[in-house]
Design a protein around this motif. Structure first.
Motif, PDB file in Angstrom:
ATOM      1  N   MET A   1    -113.198 -18.603 -25.124  1.00 47.43           N
ATOM      2  CA  MET A   1    -112.154 -19.031 -25.214  1.00 47.43           C
ATOM      3  C   MET A   1    -111.735 -20.210 -25.950  1.00 47.43           C
ATOM      4  O   MET A   1    -112.223 -21.158 -24.874  1.00 47.43           O
ATOM      5  CB  MET A   1    -111.371 -18.142 -24.117  1.00 47.43           C
ATOM      6  N   SER A   2    -110.257 -20.617 -26.433  1.00 48.49           N
ATOM      7  CA  SER A   2    -110.407 -21.760 -27.228  1.00 48.49           C
ATOM      8  C   SER A   2    -109.388 -21.767 -25.859  1.00 48.49           C
ATOM      9  O   SER A   2    -108.396 -21.261 -24.988  1.00 48.49           O
ATOM     10  CB  SER A   2    -109.956 -21.528 -28.325  1.00 48.49           C
ATOM     11  N   ILE A   3    -108.935 -23.272 -26.211  1.00 50.16           N
ATOM     12  CA  ILE A   3    -107.503 -23.532 -25.140  1.00 50.16           C
ATOM     13  C   ILE A   3    -106.420 -23.892 -25.905  1.00 50.16           C
ATOM     14  O   ILE A   3    -105.103 -22.855 -25.319  1.00 50.16           O
ATOM     15  CB  ILE A   3    -108.569 -25.733 -25.394  1.00 50.16           C
ATOM     16  N   ALA A   4    -106.664 -23.402 -27.172  1.00 47.51           N
ATOM     17  CA  ALA A   4    -105.719 -22.732 -27.840  1.00 47.51           C
ATOM     18  C   ALA A   4    -104.986 -21.869 -27.923  1.00 47.51           C
ATOM     19  O   ALA A   4    -103.948 -21.214 -27.439  1.00 47.51           O
ATOM     20  CB  ALA A   4    -105.563 -23.173 -29.373  1.00 47.51           C
ATOM     21  N   THR A   5    -105.951 -20.983 -27.349  1.00 46.74           N
ATOM     22  CA  THR A   5    -105.787 -19.498 -26.899  1.00 46.74           C
ATOM     23  C   THR A   5    -104.891 -19.029 -25.911  1.00 46.74           C
ATOM     24  O   THR A   5    -104.031 -18.084 -25.253  1.00 46.74           O
ATOM     25  CB  THR A   5    -107.190 -18.524 -27.025  1.00 46.74           C
ATOM     26  N   VAL A   6    -105.951 -19.983 -24.506  1.00 45.37           N
ATOM     27  CA  VAL A   6    -105.596 -20.170 -23.189  1.00 45.37           C
ATOM     28  C   VAL A   6    -103.912 -20.585 -23.271  1.00 45.37           C
ATOM     29  O   VAL A   6    -103.272 -20.127 -22.874  1.00 45.37           O
ATOM     30  CB  VAL A   6    -106.013 -21.257 -22.494  1.00 45.37           C
ATOM     31  N   VAL A   7    -103.414 -21.660 -24.110  1.00 36.85           N
ATOM     32  CA  VAL A   7    -102.392 -22.335 -23.983  1.00 36.85           C
ATOM     33  C   VAL A   7    -100.933 -21.110 -24.766  1.00 36.85           C
ATOM     34  O   VAL A   7     -99.880 -21.189 -24.048  1.00 36.85           O
ATOM     35  CB  VAL A   7    -102.147 -23.756 -24.646  1.00 36.85           C
ATOM     36  N   ASP A   8    -102.169 -20.451 -26.069  1.00 35.84           N
ATOM     37  CA  ASP A   8    -100.927 -19.657 -27.022  1.00 35.84           C
ATOM     38  C   ASP A   8    -100.253 -18.451 -25.409  1.00 35.84           C
ATOM     39  O   ASP A   8     -99.327 -17.791 -24.438  1.00 35.84           O
ATOM     40  CB  ASP A   8    -101.338 -19.004 -27.780  1.00 35.84           C
ATOM     41  N   THR A   9    -100.999 -18.314 -25.007  1.00 34.10           N
ATOM     42  CA  THR A   9    -101.315 -16.892 -23.467  1.00 34.10           C
ATOM     43  C   THR A   9    -100.541 -17.023 -22.696  1.00 34.10           C
ATOM     44  O   THR A   9     -99.595 -16.482 -22.121  1.00 34.10           O
ATOM     45  CB  THR A   9    -102.295 -15.858 -23.449  1.00 34.10           C
ATOM     46  N   ALA A  10    -100.583 -18.267 -22.440  1.00 37.52           N
ATOM     47  CA  ALA A  10     -99.540 -18.726 -21.080  1.00 37.52           C
ATOM     48  C   ALA A  10     -98.593 -18.904 -21.280  1.00 37.52           C
ATOM     49  O   ALA A  10     -97.629 -18.741 -20.835  1.00 37.52           O
ATOM     50  CB  ALA A  10    -100.106 -20.334 -20.514  1.00 37.52           C
ATOM     51  N   VAL A  11     -97.463 -19.429 -22.496  1.00 33.51           N
ATOM     52  CA  VAL A  11     -96.663 -19.279 -22.778  1.00 33.51           C
ATOM     53  C   VAL A  11     -96.211 -18.306 -23.246  1.00 33.51           C
ATOM     54  O   VAL A  11     -94.529 -18.221 -23.268  1.00 33.51           O
ATOM     55  CB  VAL A  11     -96.946 -20.450 -24.937  1.00 33.51           C
ATOM     56  N   ARG A  12     -96.548 -17.254 -24.182  1.00 37.18           N
ATOM     57  CA  ARG A  12     -96.243 -16.338 -24.387  1.00 37.18           C
ATOM     58  C   ARG A  12     -95.511 -15.210 -23.070  1.00 37.18           C
ATOM     59  O   ARG A  12     -94.910 -14.494 -22.868  1.00 37.18           O
ATOM     60  CB  ARG A  12     -97.034 -14.803 -24.621  1.00 37.18           C
ATOM     61  N   ARG A  13     -96.636 -15.322 -22.407  1.00 30.81           N
ATOM     62  CA  ARG A  13     -96.836 -14.776 -20.459  1.00 30.81           C
ATOM     63  C   ARG A  13     -95.244 -16.113 -19.812  1.00 30.81           C
ATOM     64  O   ARG A  13     -94.520 -14.655 -19.612  1.00 30.81           O
ATOM     65  CB  ARG A  13     -97.846 -15.028 -20.005  1.00 30.81           C
ATOM     66  N   HIS A  14     -94.632 -16.899 -20.162  1.00 23.60           N
ATOM     67  CA  HIS A  14     -93.997 -17.271 -19.186  1.00 23.60           C
ATOM     68  C   HIS A  14     -92.272 -16.973 -20.155  1.00 23.60           C
ATOM     69  O   HIS A  14     -91.485 -16.806 -19.120  1.00 23.60           O
ATOM     70  CB  HIS A  14     -94.054 -19.444 -19.924  1.00 23.60           C
ATOM     71  N   VAL A  15     -93.033 -17.121 -22.041  1.00 28.07           N
ATOM     72  CA  VAL A  15     -91.710 -16.571 -22.212  1.00 28.07           C
ATOM     73  C   VAL A  15     -90.490 -15.478 -21.946  1.00 28.07           C
ATOM     74  O   VAL A  15     -89.507 -15.021 -21.852  1.00 28.07           O
ATOM     75  CB  VAL A  15     -91.780 -17.290 -23.885  1.00 28.07           C
ATOM     76  N   GLY A  16     -92.076 -14.351 -22.006  1.00 29.90           N
ATOM     77  CA  GLY A  16     -91.988 -13.002 -21.887  1.00 29.90           C
ATOM     78  C   GLY A  16     -90.811 -12.528 -20.105  1.00 29.90           C
ATOM     79  O   GLY A  16     -90.196 -12.300 -19.938  1.00 29.90           O
ATOM     80  N   THR A  17     -91.800 -13.470 -19.224  1.00 25.48           N
ATOM     81  CA  THR A  17     -91.185 -13.643 -17.614  1.00 25.48           C
ATOM     82  C   THR A  17     -89.478 -13.936 -17.754  1.00 25.48           C
ATOM     83  O   THR A  17     -88.946 -13.528 -17.594  1.00 25.48           O
ATOM     84  CB  THR A  17     -92.331 -14.525 -17.132  1.00 25.48           C
ATOM     85  N   ARG A  18     -89.524 -14.583 -19.153  1.00 25.67           N
ATOM     86  CA  ARG A  18     -87.619 -15.224 -19.194  1.00 25.67           C
ATOM     87  C   ARG A  18     -87.026 -14.181 -19.220  1.00 25.67           C
ATOM     88  O   ARG A  18     -85.890 -14.732 -18.933  1.00 25.67           O
ATOM     89  CB  ARG A  18     -87.993 -16.770 -19.437  1.00 25.67           C
ATOM     90  N   VAL A  19     -87.829 -13.958 -20.491  1.00 23.00           N
ATOM     91  CA  VAL A  19     -86.894 -12.968 -20.738  1.00 23.00           C
ATOM     92  C   VAL A  19     -86.155 -11.890 -20.784  1.00 23.00           C
ATOM     93  O   VAL A  19     -85.336 -11.562 -20.438  1.00 23.00           O
ATOM     94  CB  VAL A  19     -87.448 -12.728 -22.583  1.00 23.00           C
ATOM     95  N   VAL A  20     -87.390 -10.940 -19.388  1.00 20.74           N
ATOM     96  CA  VAL A  20     -87.033  -9.959 -19.088  1.00 20.74           C
ATOM     97  C   VAL A  20     -86.200 -10.993 -17.404  1.00 20.74           C
ATOM     98  O   VAL A  20     -85.531  -9.850 -17.187  1.00 20.74           O
ATOM     99  CB  VAL A  20     -88.456  -9.412 -18.178  1.00 20.74           C
ATOM    100  N   GLU A  21     -86.617 -12.155 -16.857  1.00 22.42           N
ATOM    101  CA  GLU A  21     -85.567 -12.235 -16.058  1.00 22.42           C
ATOM    102  C   GLU A  21     -83.926 -11.947 -16.505  1.00 22.42           C
ATOM    103  O   GLU A  21     -83.138 -11.661 -15.716  1.00 22.42           O
ATOM    104  CB  GLU A  21     -86.294 -13.371 -15.146  1.00 22.42           C
ATOM    105  N   ILE A  22     -83.679 -13.194 -17.716  1.00 16.32           N
ATOM    106  CA  ILE A  22     -82.399 -13.114 -17.132  1.00 16.32           C
ATOM    107  C   ILE A  22     -81.770 -11.386 -18.127  1.00 16.32           C
ATOM    108  O   ILE A  22     -80.787 -11.267 -17.604  1.00 16.32           O
ATOM    109  CB  ILE A  22     -82.861 -14.220 -19.155  1.00 16.32           C
TER     110      ILE A  22
END
Length: 87
Positions: A1-22
């Motif tokens: 797994m590439s670093i870019a994929t790991v970063v994209d997954t982490a960003v997507r998870r963080h954004v998803g968490t914030r959208v649900v929290e808001i």
């Protein structure tokens, strides 16, 4: 797994968490909130959506015109728009 994929997954998870929290802060039940949940079904009207957009714009330093112009109907749509703007 590439670093870019790991970063994209982490960003997507963080954004998803914030959208649900808001969404929960605006009155949606987080237990009922999934990527496919429609804002209307969560009890969020256009004013709630406008507030969600403002919070996301502030937190991520973005202008989310796609969200503001009705192209987003679900939690997943909102996540996708924010992530694409961050890319």
């Amino acid at each position: 797994m590439s670093i870019a994929t790991v970063v994209d997954t982490a960003v997507r998870r963080h954004v998803g968490t914030r959208v649900v929290e808001i969404a929960a802060e605006l009155g949606a039940d987080p237990r009922q909130t999934t990527r496919g949940s429609r804002f209307e079904a969560l009890g969020l009207d256009s004013l709630h959506l406008a507030e969600l957009i403002q919070i996301l714009e502030y937190e991520f330093d973005l202008k989310l015109f796609a969200l503001a112009h009705g192209r987003v109907d679900t939690i997943g749509d909102a996540i996708d728009v924010v992530v694409s703007e961050l890319s």
